[in-house]
Write a protein that holds these residues in place. Structure first.
Motif, PDB file in Angstrom:
ATOM      1  N   ARG A 182       0.817  -1.220   0.000  1.00 20.39           N
ATOM      2  CA  ARG A 182       0.000   0.000   0.000  1.00 20.39           C
ATOM      3  C   ARG A 182       0.855   1.277   0.000  1.00 20.39           C
ATOM      4  O   ARG A 182       0.390   2.340  -0.370  1.00 20.39           O
ATOM      5  CB  ARG A 182      -0.930   0.015   1.216  1.00 20.39           C
ATOM      6  N   TRP A 183       2.077   1.190   0.477  1.00 19.46           N
ATOM      7  CA  TRP A 183       2.973   2.346   0.590  1.00 19.46           C
ATOM      8  C   TRP A 183       4.393   1.816   0.691  1.00 19.46           C
ATOM      9  O   TRP A 183       4.615   0.697   1.183  1.00 19.46           O
ATOM     10  CB  TRP A 183       2.611   3.155   1.840  1.00 19.46           C
ATOM     11  N   LEU A 184       5.393   2.581   0.212  1.00 22.46           N
ATOM     12  CA  LEU A 184       6.781   2.129   0.317  1.00 22.46           C
ATOM     13  C   LEU A 184       7.722   3.315   0.314  1.00 22.46           C
ATOM     14  O   LEU A 184       7.404   4.396  -0.174  1.00 22.46           O
ATOM     15  CB  LEU A 184       7.119   1.158  -0.833  1.00 22.46           C
ATOM     16  N   THR A 185       8.917   3.103   0.898  1.00 22.99           N
ATOM     17  CA  THR A 185       9.975   4.117   0.896  1.00 22.99           C
ATOM     18  C   THR A 185      11.310   3.412   1.064  1.00 22.99           C
ATOM     19  O   THR A 185      11.372   2.264   1.515  1.00 22.99           O
ATOM     20  CB  THR A 185       9.760   5.147   2.017  1.00 22.99           C
ATOM     21  N   TRP A 186      12.383   4.112   0.724  1.00 18.80           N
ATOM     22  CA  TRP A 186      13.737   3.559   0.845  1.00 18.80           C
ATOM     23  C   TRP A 186      14.399   4.039   2.125  1.00 18.80           C
ATOM     24  O   TRP A 186      14.173   5.159   2.572  1.00 18.80           O
ATOM     25  CB  TRP A 186      14.604   4.005  -0.331  1.00 18.80           C
ATOM     26  N   LEU A 187      15.280   3.196   2.681  1.00 19.80           N
ATOM     27  CA  LEU A 187      16.164   3.636   3.747  1.00 19.80           C
ATOM     28  C   LEU A 187      17.295   4.443   3.130  1.00 19.80           C
ATOM     29  O   LEU A 187      17.567   4.363   1.929  1.00 19.80           O
ATOM     30  CB  LEU A 187      16.720   2.448   4.530  1.00 19.80           C
ATOM     31  N   ALA A 188      17.993   5.202   3.974  1.00 24.24           N
ATOM     32  CA  ALA A 188      18.994   6.145   3.483  1.00 24.24           C
ATOM     33  C   ALA A 188      20.162   5.466   2.784  1.00 24.24           C
ATOM     34  O   ALA A 188      20.809   6.075   1.929  1.00 24.24           O
ATOM     35  CB  ALA A 188      19.513   6.999   4.644  1.00 24.24           C
ATOM     36  N   ASP A 189      20.443   4.190   3.114  1.00 24.45           N
ATOM     37  CA  ASP A 189      21.603   3.530   2.521  1.00 24.45           C
ATOM     38  C   ASP A 189      21.303   2.867   1.174  1.00 24.45           C
ATOM     39  O   ASP A 189      22.180   2.217   0.592  1.00 24.45           O
ATOM     40  CB  ASP A 189      22.188   2.491   3.487  1.00 24.45           C
ATOM     41  N   SER A 190      20.082   3.013   0.679  1.00 24.34           N
ATOM     42  CA  SER A 190      19.658   2.470  -0.626  1.00 24.34           C
ATOM     43  C   SER A 190      19.689   0.946  -0.706  1.00 24.34           C
ATOM     44  O   SER A 190      19.637   0.381  -1.798  1.00 24.34           O
ATOM     45  CB  SER A 190      20.530   3.049  -1.765  1.00 24.34           C
ATOM     46  N   SER A 191      19.761   0.273   0.436  1.00 22.15           N
ATOM     47  CA  SER A 191      19.829  -1.186   0.416  1.00 22.15           C
ATOM     48  C   SER A 191      18.542  -1.854   0.886  1.00 22.15           C
ATOM     49  O   SER A 191      18.349  -3.049   0.675  1.00 22.15           O
ATOM     50  CB  SER A 191      20.984  -1.673   1.308  1.00 22.15           C
ATOM     51  N   THR A 192      17.644  -1.096   1.516  1.00 20.65           N
ATOM     52  CA  THR A 192      16.463  -1.667   2.149  1.00 20.65           C
ATOM     53  C   THR A 192      15.242  -0.802   1.860  1.00 20.65           C
ATOM     54  O   THR A 192      15.343   0.417   1.743  1.00 20.65           O
ATOM     55  CB  THR A 192      16.674  -1.787   3.676  1.00 20.65           C
ATOM     56  N   ILE A 193      14.086  -1.460   1.752  1.00 22.16           N
ATOM     57  CA  ILE A 193      12.832  -0.765   1.483  1.00 22.16           C
ATOM     58  C   ILE A 193      11.847  -1.074   2.605  1.00 22.16           C
ATOM     59  O   ILE A 193      11.699  -2.229   3.002  1.00 22.16           O
ATOM     60  CB  ILE A 193      12.223  -1.212   0.142  1.00 22.16           C
ATOM     61  N   ALA A 194      11.185  -0.047   3.118  1.00 25.25           N
ATOM     62  CA  ALA A 194      10.099  -0.225   4.078  1.00 25.25           C
ATOM     63  C   ALA A 194       8.776  -0.110   3.326  1.00 25.25           C
ATOM     64  O   ALA A 194       8.645   0.686   2.393  1.00 25.25           O
ATOM     65  CB  ALA A 194      10.175   0.820   5.175  1.00 25.25           C
ATOM     66  N   PHE A 195       7.794  -0.916   3.731  1.00 21.52           N
ATOM     67  CA  PHE A 195       6.504  -0.875   3.038  1.00 21.52           C
ATOM     68  C   PHE A 195       5.390  -1.314   3.980  1.00 21.52           C
ATOM     69  O   PHE A 195       5.631  -1.980   4.989  1.00 21.52           O
ATOM     70  CB  PHE A 195       6.531  -1.766   1.789  1.00 21.52           C
ATOM     71  N   THR A 196       4.168  -0.936   3.653  1.00 19.26           N
ATOM     72  CA  THR A 196       3.002  -1.451   4.374  1.00 19.26           C
ATOM     73  C   THR A 196       2.301  -2.464   3.478  1.00 19.26           C
ATOM     74  O   THR A 196       2.310  -2.358   2.247  1.00 19.26           O
ATOM     75  CB  THR A 196       2.021  -0.335   4.766  1.00 19.26           C
ATOM     76  N   TRP A 197       1.672  -3.440   4.122  1.00 17.52           N
ATOM     77  CA  TRP A 197       1.072  -4.564   3.409  1.00 17.52           C
ATOM     78  C   TRP A 197      -0.309  -4.837   3.988  1.00 17.52           C
ATOM     79  O   TRP A 197      -0.473  -4.901   5.211  1.00 17.52           O
ATOM     80  CB  TRP A 197       1.959  -5.790   3.557  1.00 17.52           C
ATOM     81  N   THR A 198      -1.283  -4.993   3.099  1.00 18.87           N
ATOM     82  CA  THR A 198      -2.622  -5.404   3.500  1.00 18.87           C
ATOM     83  C   THR A 198      -2.823  -6.860   3.117  1.00 18.87           C
ATOM     84  O   THR A 198      -2.619  -7.230   1.960  1.00 18.87           O
ATOM     85  CB  THR A 198      -3.693  -4.539   2.806  1.00 18.87           C
ATOM     86  N   GLY A 199      -3.187  -7.690   4.085  1.00 19.07           N
ATOM     87  CA  GLY A 199      -3.414  -9.109   3.825  1.00 19.07           C
ATOM     88  C   GLY A 199      -4.836  -9.364   3.354  1.00 19.07           C
ATOM     89  O   GLY A 199      -5.615  -8.457   3.083  1.00 19.07           O
ATOM     90  N   TRP A 200      -5.159 -10.639   3.249  1.00 22.17           N
ATOM     91  CA  TRP A 200      -6.516 -11.028   2.863  1.00 22.17           C
ATOM     92  C   TRP A 200      -6.863 -12.286   3.644  1.00 22.17           C
ATOM     93  O   TRP A 200      -5.989 -13.158   3.820  1.00 22.17           O
ATOM     94  CB  TRP A 200      -6.596 -11.306   1.358  1.00 22.17           C
ATOM     95  N   PRO A 201      -8.059 -12.411   4.220  1.00 25.66           N
ATOM     96  CA  PRO A 201      -9.259 -11.600   3.965  1.00 25.66           C
ATOM     97  C   PRO A 201      -9.518 -10.514   4.993  1.00 25.66           C
ATOM     98  O   PRO A 201     -10.671 -10.193   5.258  1.00 25.66           O
ATOM     99  CB  PRO A 201     -10.346 -12.666   4.021  1.00 25.66           C
ATOM    100  N   VAL A 202      -8.484  -9.933   5.610  1.00 26.29           N
ATOM    101  CA  VAL A 202      -8.694  -8.893   6.612  1.00 26.29           C
ATOM    102  C   VAL A 202      -9.230  -7.621   5.952  1.00 26.29           C
ATOM    103  O   VAL A 202      -9.217  -7.477   4.721  1.00 26.29           O
ATOM    104  CB  VAL A 202      -7.379  -8.579   7.351  1.00 26.29           C
ATOM    105  N   ASP A 203      -9.677  -6.676   6.785  1.00 21.59           N
ATOM    106  CA  ASP A 203     -10.149  -5.373   6.326  1.00 21.59           C
ATOM    107  C   ASP A 203      -9.082  -4.746   5.434  1.00 21.59           C
ATOM    108  O   ASP A 203      -7.917  -4.644   5.818  1.00 21.59           O
ATOM    109  CB  ASP A 203     -10.399  -4.489   7.551  1.00 21.59           C
ATOM    110  N   PRO A 204      -9.440  -4.285   4.236  1.00 22.30           N
ATOM    111  CA  PRO A 204      -8.426  -3.726   3.341  1.00 22.30           C
ATOM    112  C   PRO A 204      -7.759  -2.466   3.871  1.00 22.30           C
ATOM    113  O   PRO A 204      -6.727  -2.055   3.348  1.00 22.30           O
ATOM    114  CB  PRO A 204      -9.218  -3.429   2.048  1.00 22.30           C
ATOM    115  N   GLN A 205      -8.336  -1.844   4.910  1.00 23.10           N
ATOM    116  CA  GLN A 205      -7.703  -0.671   5.501  1.00 23.10           C
ATOM    117  C   GLN A 205      -6.695  -1.031   6.591  1.00 23.10           C
ATOM    118  O   GLN A 205      -5.994  -0.173   7.106  1.00 23.10           O
ATOM    119  CB  GLN A 205      -8.776   0.257   6.084  1.00 23.10           C
TER     120      GLN A 205
END
Length: 329
Positions: A182-205
């Protein structure tokens, strides 16, 4: 660099540049078509502007045209790379999407990186060598065509990797709504990405926050914010300090509360940074990593010393207005 410049356009199509001192100066004669988007490159020397389906790049030192692309129908996202030389563009229609990269130091023609039912959330690594994005429309064995996975590509599109391919790897039917990144960004060292994830069948929010290496290593993403003690909702995200030493989390919980937490990356302990009476809407780090700046729902802008202390209110806007497009150069 080193100069507080800002560029903006009015409703007549005129474009201006301004500094903290002095009056705005017109940059060019109003075009025959309305300006629908304006983005200043990180180095402050180039300006991209969208006129209906045309993307033009201006060299602010001249000023003169420095390239562009015509016929970009359905432009949906545009992101400058930190090197101010590469520009990522996503176009969308009702049934398809495309991701292109324009190299201002190379050919005029953009390189196509990906195509699918839906593409979005494009983000450049701080070193400008790779970009991450989310893609939906692949018939994934663990979710069908509604699953949104996180992909990483080099700037030329020669190698494109699915970094959440093995995340949530149990068979499931395709749900009625999209799920996944649902959202993503990089860490300052360009080696790692942070992100949010929505599973299923949970509430999509409802989301969970994870980090994953940018290079393909076969490992599963590592969960973050497990100690938050609440169900996290869409809108939760992490913000990493430019020096790569600290991380702040804008938490949005299922009960509607918002708050900012933080910790040094060398520590596992999260600490609440904002008072309970504040409802943060957006946040960013100053370029020296010494302070966090955030806005609140009642129209205030706060400055918070990352070394501790109480937040200081810088600006208050009368309701019902809000401060938007927060940026910390």
């Amino acid at each position: 660099p080193g100069a507080p410049h800002c560029a903006f356009a009015d409703q007549e199509g005129q474009i201006y540049t301004t500094t903290l001192a002095g009056s705005p100066a017109p940059l060019l004669i109003a075009p025959s078509l309305p300006v629908t988007r304006l983005d200043l490159a990180p180095n402050g020397l180039r300006l991209s502007l969208v006129l209906t389906d045309d993307l033009d790049i201006l060299d602010l030192a001249e000023p003169a045209a420095a390239g562009g692309v015509s016929g970009l129908g359905g432009l949906a996202e545009l992101r400058w790379a930190p090197d101010s030389q590469h520009l990522a563009v996503i176009t969308r229609s009702a049934t398809s999407a495309n991701l292109y990269v324009l190299d201002l130091g190379g050919d005029d023609a953009p390189s196509q990186i990906a195509a699918g039912d839906w593409l979005g959330l494009v983000a450049w690594a701080p070193d400008s060598k790779r970009l991450a994005f989310a893609q939906r429309g692949l018939d994934h064995p663990n979710g069908g065509s509604q699953r949104q996975d996180l992909f990483v590509s080099d700037a030329a599109g020669a190698e494109v990797l699915n970094r959440t391919e093995y995340f949530e790897d149990r068979q499931r039917p395709a749900p009625d709504h999209a799920f996944g990144v649902r959202w993503l960004t990089w860490l300052a060292d360009s080696s790692t990405i942070a992100f949010t994830w929505t599973g299923w069948p949970v509430d999509p929010q409802q989301v969970e926050v994870s980090v994953v290496a940018a290079a393909k290593d076969g490992g599963a993403p590592t969960a973050q914010l497990a100690a938050a003690g609440a169900l996290l909702a869409d809108g939760t995200r992490l913000a990493y300090s430019p020096d790569g030493a600290q991380v702040a989390a804008l938490l949005r919980t299922a009960d509607g509360r918002r708050s900012v937490w933080g910790r040094p990356l060398a520590s596992d302990t999260w600490v609440a940074l904002t008072p309970a009476e504040h409802t943060p809407l957006d946040l960013c780090w100053t370029s020296d990593s010494l302070a966090l700046v955030y806005t609140t729902d009642e129209g205030s802008l706060y400055w918070l010393d990352s070394r501790g202390g109480l937040p200081v209110r810088l600006v208050a806007v009368a309701a019902p207005q809000r401060i938007t497009r927060l940026q910390c150069p």
